[in-house]
Design a protein around this motif. Sequence first.
Motif, mmCIF file in Angstrom:
data_model
loop_
_atom_site.group_PDB
_atom_site.id
_atom_site.type_symbol
_atom_site.label_atom_id
_atom_site.label_comp_id
_atom_site.label_asym_id
_atom_site.label_seq_id
_atom_site.Cartn_x
_atom_site.Cartn_y
_atom_site.Cartn_z
ATOM 1 N N UNK A 44 -3.395 2.441 -14.208
ATOM 2 C CA UNK A 44 -2.881 3.463 -13.293
ATOM 3 C C UNK A 44 -3.358 3.243 -11.860
ATOM 4 N N UNK A 45 -4.632 2.990 -11.680
ATOM 5 C CA UNK A 45 -5.174 2.794 -10.343
ATOM 6 C C UNK A 45 -4.640 1.511 -9.711
ATOM 7 N N UNK A 46 -4.483 0.466 -10.515
ATOM 8 C CA UNK A 46 -3.923 -0.784 -9.993
ATOM 9 C C UNK A 46 -2.495 -0.572 -9.526
ATOM 10 N N UNK A 47 -1.702 0.179 -10.304
ATOM 11 C CA UNK A 47 -0.320 0.473 -9.909
ATOM 12 C C UNK A 47 -0.295 1.314 -8.639
ATOM 13 N N UNK A 52 0.614 1.555 -2.686
ATOM 14 C CA UNK A 52 0.121 1.737 -1.322
ATOM 15 C C UNK A 52 0.304 0.464 -0.502
ATOM 16 N N UNK A 53 -0.017 -0.663 -1.106
ATOM 17 C CA UNK A 53 0.132 -1.954 -0.425
ATOM 18 C C UNK A 53 1.595 -2.200 -0.081
ATOM 19 N N UNK A 56 2.378 -0.090 2.907
ATOM 20 C CA UNK A 56 1.766 -0.649 4.116
ATOM 21 C C UNK A 56 2.524 -1.885 4.596
ATOM 22 N N UNK A 57 2.957 -2.719 3.632
ATOM 23 C CA UNK A 57 3.741 -3.905 3.994
ATOM 24 C C UNK A 57 5.070 -3.500 4.631
ATOM 25 N N UNK A 58 5.703 -2.450 4.085
ATOM 26 C CA UNK A 58 6.969 -1.971 4.645
ATOM 27 C C UNK A 58 6.763 -1.481 6.075
ATOM 28 N N UNK A 59 5.683 -0.769 6.305
ATOM 29 C CA UNK A 59 5.381 -0.293 7.660
ATOM 30 C C UNK A 59 5.170 -1.479 8.600
#
Length: 85
Positions: A44-47, A52-53, A56-59
């Motif tokens: 769950x935390x990895x997903x 989030x990554x 951030x990449x989209x931003x």
Amino acid sequence: MRKTAVITARVESDIAEGLSRLATQYDRSRAWLVAKAVTKYVEDESAFLASLKEGEDAIDRGDYLTQEEMVAEVERWRQNRKRPV
């Protein structure tokens, strides 16, 4: 067979007691239950961190909507739902 590792953790005594009750009810060992719980947590935390990554990449690529653009988009969706088909 998959290779395993032993880990040690400290938990409050009431949690350990609850774990023992669950182990009895499920007819499993406490270690089995802890392994399942840790596996689920890591997945769950990895997903979550991957999502989030991705955001951030989209931003970084400029692939996002401002607050104002998002509000306008949601309003367009709402208006389209109100139209009779």
